[in-house]
Design a protein around this motif. Structure first.
Motif, PDB file in Angstrom:
ATOM      1  N   TYR A  44       0.834  -1.201   0.000  1.00 56.17           N
ATOM      2  CA  TYR A  44       0.000   0.000   0.000  1.00 56.17           C
ATOM      3  C   TYR A  44       0.874   1.259   0.000  1.00 56.17           C
ATOM      4  O   TYR A  44       0.597   2.211  -0.718  1.00 56.17           O
ATOM      5  N   THR A  48       0.743   4.031  -2.984  1.00 53.16           N
ATOM      6  CA  THR A  48       0.245   5.391  -2.745  1.00 53.16           C
ATOM      7  C   THR A  48       1.345   6.411  -2.439  1.00 53.16           C
ATOM      8  O   THR A  48       1.059   7.594  -2.324  1.00 53.16           O
ATOM      9  N   THR A  50       2.605   6.821   0.302  1.00 49.09           N
ATOM     10  CA  THR A  50       2.215   7.366   1.598  1.00 49.09           C
ATOM     11  C   THR A  50       2.468   6.347   2.698  1.00 49.09           C
ATOM     12  O   THR A  50       2.025   5.214   2.601  1.00 49.09           O
ATOM     13  N   CYS A  65       3.705  11.646   2.778  1.00 49.84           N
ATOM     14  CA  CYS A  65       3.479  11.367   1.366  1.00 49.84           C
ATOM     15  C   CYS A  65       4.661  11.944   0.600  1.00 49.84           C
ATOM     16  O   CYS A  65       4.945  13.145   0.702  1.00 49.84           O
ATOM     17  N   LEU A 116      -6.415  12.605  -1.215  1.00 47.88           N
ATOM     18  CA  LEU A 116      -5.175  12.106  -1.807  1.00 47.88           C
ATOM     19  C   LEU A 116      -5.013  12.606  -3.237  1.00 47.88           C
ATOM     20  O   LEU A 116      -3.908  12.970  -3.654  1.00 47.88           O
ATOM     21  N   LYS A 117      -6.092  12.636  -3.988  1.00 45.93           N
ATOM     22  CA  LYS A 117      -6.031  13.142  -5.372  1.00 45.93           C
ATOM     23  C   LYS A 117      -5.529  14.582  -5.371  1.00 45.93           C
ATOM     24  O   LYS A 117      -4.678  14.953  -6.185  1.00 45.93           O
ATOM     25  N   TYR A 120      -1.828  14.550  -4.796  1.00 45.50           N
ATOM     26  CA  TYR A 120      -1.104  14.075  -5.976  1.00 45.50           C
ATOM     27  C   TYR A 120      -1.116  15.091  -7.118  1.00 45.50           C
ATOM     28  O   TYR A 120      -0.277  15.031  -8.001  1.00 45.50           O
TER      29      TYR A 120
END
Length: 130
Positions: A44, A48, A50, A65, A116-117, A120
């Motif tokens: 994971y 990610t 993260t 992150c 999260l989007k 990013y």
């Protein structure tokens, strides 16, 4: 009986009741499950970019992150509010976060993917022109 007295004596010495002590098989099964969880967590974290660690004292999730290509990253905490929402608090390199996350924000569980989007989509994750 003398057996019961021996058991009570040993329980007193180790500070546990006999029925609280796990068998070797149970411990091995728990270790296997733990290794599987650690493997899943490792995947994971790669997926990610993260890392997530639970801080039991403060009852918060501490997250980092990082863009693995340029090593730019952010640090933030997420804590459950009394109302059942999540409080996001920037802890490091807030300049790389979207403006609405640079201090703190409150959101519900359904908004985690959006959060999260947004991270990013920041400059930190933009492809560098070489």
């Amino acid at each position: 009986s003398s057996m019961q007295k021996t058991i009570e004596f040993l329980e007193d010495k180790i500070g546990m009741r006999a029925d609280e002590i796990a068998s070797k098989d149970e411990l091995l099964m728990v270790e296997k499950k733990l290794r599987a969880k650690e493997k899943t967590l490792g995947f994971y974290e790669k997926l990610t970019s993260t890392t997530v660690a639970y801080n039991k004292k403060s009852n918060k999730f501490e997250c980092v992150c990082v863009n693995p290509e340029n090593n730019k990253g952010v640090k933030f905490e997420v804590k459950r509010t009394k109302e059942g929402d999540n409080k996001f608090t920037a802890k490091g390199n807030a300049k790389f976060l979207p403006e609405f996350l640079r201090t703190s924000a409150v959101f519900d569980d359904t908004q985690f993917p959006f959060l999260l989007k947004e991270i990013y989509n920041t400059e930190m994750f933009k492809e560098s022109e070489e």
